[in-house]
Design a protein around this motif. Sequence first.
Motif, mmCIF file in Angstrom:
data_model
loop_
_atom_site.group_PDB
_atom_site.id
_atom_site.type_symbol
_atom_site.label_atom_id
_atom_site.label_comp_id
_atom_site.label_asym_id
_atom_site.label_seq_id
_atom_site.Cartn_x
_atom_site.Cartn_y
_atom_site.Cartn_z
ATOM 1 N N GLN A 6 -0.579 -6.934 -2.031
ATOM 2 C CA GLN A 6 -0.697 -6.326 -3.345
ATOM 3 C C GLN A 6 -0.272 -7.326 -4.402
ATOM 4 O O GLN A 6 0.633 -8.131 -4.187
ATOM 5 C CB GLN A 6 0.209 -5.091 -3.464
ATOM 6 N N CYS A 23 -5.322 -4.711 -4.398
ATOM 7 C CA CYS A 23 -4.851 -4.492 -3.040
ATOM 8 C C CYS A 23 -5.866 -5.026 -2.039
ATOM 9 O O CYS A 23 -7.066 -4.764 -2.156
ATOM 10 C CB CYS A 23 -4.624 -2.995 -2.793
ATOM 11 N N TRP A 34 -4.102 4.647 -2.499
ATOM 12 C CA TRP A 34 -3.210 4.277 -3.598
ATOM 13 C C TRP A 34 -2.240 5.443 -3.810
ATOM 14 O O TRP A 34 -2.676 6.581 -4.024
ATOM 15 C CB TRP A 34 -3.984 4.025 -4.888
ATOM 16 N N CYS A 92 -0.048 0.542 -2.255
ATOM 17 C CA CYS A 92 -1.323 0.562 -1.556
ATOM 18 C C CYS A 92 -1.044 0.629 -0.059
ATOM 19 O O CYS A 92 -0.068 0.032 0.432
ATOM 20 C CB CYS A 92 -2.134 -0.680 -1.885
ATOM 21 N N SER A 113 3.518 -2.550 -6.365
ATOM 22 C CA SER A 113 3.495 -3.168 -7.697
ATOM 23 C C SER A 113 4.337 -2.304 -8.615
ATOM 24 O O SER A 113 4.020 -1.132 -8.827
ATOM 25 C CB SER A 113 2.061 -3.247 -8.237
#
Lengths: 118, 118
Positions: A6, A23, A34, A92, A113
Motif C-alpha cells: 500500500q 494497493c 478496502w 487494503c 495508509s
Amino acid sequence: EAEVAQSPRYKITEKSQAVAFWCDPISGHATLYWYRQILGQGPELLVQFQDESVVDDSQLPKDRFSAERLKGVDSTLKIQPAELGDSAMYLCASSTGQGSHAWTGELFFGEGSRLTVL
Amino acid sequence: SQQGEEDPQALSIQEGENATMNCSYKTSINNLQWYRQNSGRGLVHLILIRSNEREKHSGRLRVTLDTSKKSSSLLITASRAADTASYFCATSRVEGDAGGTSYGKLTFGQGTILTVHP
C-alpha cells in the motif's frame, strides 16, 4: 513471503483536497478489499472487488469516494473532496477468490495508509 | 455497521497469565476469524473456526465457538509482552450482489486492546 503493498503510508491533506491511495494485492488473489479504520474502532468495509467487478460498495460514500480495479490486479481508492471526518487508516486486503480450491477465508492485509485531514 | 461486539474493550495482565477475549454476533455465519493488530500496523490473521466446529487450537491460542449463543472466545495462554496488541473477531457470511453473485463478506468487531506487562 508475498505481501499486500500500500502507498502512501502516511498522508496529510487539507479539507476539500483530493487524496488517492494505491494497493497491490498478493499475486493471484482475486478478491480485494478496502477497509476504513477510525482510531479505536474495528475496520469497516468500504468496497470489495471480485477480479475487476465491485461486489459490495454499500458502505462507500459515493458522493466523495471512488474505487477502481481496472485490470483486476491493483486498485486505487480516491477521496474528493476530503473532509475532516475522513481522517482514518485505510486498509487494503486481499484473498483468494471464493471459487478457488485454495480459499480459506483468510484476509491478508497491507500496512495501511494513515490519512490526516486538517 | 459492525456485527461483532467484543468484551472486554481493554484487558491488562501480567506476563505468564492467560488472556480471554469474547466476541458476540447477531446473525448466522459461515466462519469466525480472529485477527491481531499491532499499533499503527495492518491486521494479521490468527485463526479461523468454521460454523460446524466448536473448538480449535493453534499454538498458544484456543478458540471456541457457540453458534447457539452466537458467541466466540479467544484464549491466549502463557501470555508474553509481545502479545500486546488489539485483537479483533470477524464474522464471515455469504451474501449476494445485485447481479446474483455470491461472495463472502467479513465484518469486524470493535476489538479488545490487550496489554501484557513484563
